[in-house]
Design an enzyme around this catalytic site. Structure first.
Site, PDB file in Angstrom:
ATOM      1  CB  CYS A  99      37.052  12.176  -3.359  1.00  0.00           C
ATOM      2  SG  CYS A  99      38.685  12.919  -3.478  1.00  0.00           S
ATOM      3  CG  HIS A 141      39.361  10.427   1.738  1.00  0.00           C
ATOM      4  ND1 HIS A 141      38.486   9.767   0.917  1.00  0.00           N
ATOM      5  CD2 HIS A 141      39.661  11.595   1.101  1.00  0.00           C
ATOM      6  CE1 HIS A 141      38.266  10.498  -0.169  1.00  0.00           C
ATOM      7  NE2 HIS A 141      38.971  11.619  -0.077  1.00  0.00           N
ATOM      8  CD  GLU A 142      41.281  14.742   2.734  1.00  0.00           C
ATOM      9  OE1 GLU A 142      42.051  15.115   1.826  1.00  0.00           O
ATOM     10  OE2 GLU A 142      40.049  14.679   2.586  1.00  0.00           O
ATOM     11  CG  HIS A 145      43.961  12.761  -1.743  1.00  0.00           C
ATOM     12  ND1 HIS A 145      43.575  12.564  -3.047  1.00  0.00           N
ATOM     13  CD2 HIS A 145      42.827  12.908  -1.029  1.00  0.00           C
ATOM     14  CE1 HIS A 145      42.263  12.600  -3.129  1.00  0.00           C
ATOM     15  NE2 HIS A 145      41.771  12.803  -1.909  1.00  0.00           N
TER      16      HIS A 145
END
Length: 177
Positions: A99, A141-142, A145
């Site tokens: 990341c 993953h994004e 966030h």
């Protein structure tokens, strides 16, 4: 404009992002331009607005040929706003992730293998995609966030989390998000 990327430890990365209420605005266009510039400068596969200090539900992602991702299946360049993820099966797949907010490290992370994502593009046009494998991993993953989750929080086996040069001495690095 290339913006600084917040790093793990910054409390802003742990906050839940707010939904975008207006599409097609000059402010949203400027944010997306800055996100694209920042992601390209760092050879990233994706970037979420909170990583540059903007608490909005905006992510971008996409990978074609990239020195950080040798041999990875291409993922089309996508702007995804106010996303919702729906797993299409309970099947999970573990893989290495990195990341831009956790530089120099990798972790072995479980993710749903197949999922549907919905949301909007920058003009408010609805998006709906069924994806799997690396594409599904990048999206998860994004979107994490936007919920204040960094990939190390998902690592189950801490022996598979560490600095790149310690985990992979003298080797090419595995792909990361």
């Amino acid at each position: 404009m290339i913006r600084p990327v917040l790093r793990m430890g910054d409390p802003r990365l742990l906050q839940k992002a707010l939904p975008v209420k207006e599409f097609g605005t000059p402010e949203l266009a400027e944010l997306l331009a800055d996100m694209r510039d920042t992601m390209a400068h760092l050879n990233g596969a994706g970037l979420a607005a909170p990583q540059i200090g903007v608490s909005l539900q905006v992510v971008i992602f996409g990978v074609t040929s990239n020195p950080r991702y040798p041999g990875i299946e291409p993922v089309p360049e996508t702007v995804l706003i106010n996303p919702k993820l729906t797993p299409l099966s309970e099947e999970e797949e573990e893989g290495w992730e990195g990341c831009l907010s956790v530089p120099g490290m990798r972790g072995w992370v479980p993710r749903f293998k197949k999922l549907r994502y919905t949301g909007f593009d920058e003009l408010g046009k609805p998006i709906k995609m069924d994806v799997e494998d690396f594409h599904a991993r990048v999206v998860q993953h994004e979107v994490d966030h936007l919920n204040g989750i960094l990939y190390p929080m998902r690592v189950r086996d801490m022996t598979k989390f560490g600095f790149n040069e310690e985990l992979f001495p003298g080797e090419d690095l595995p792909p990361e998000d």
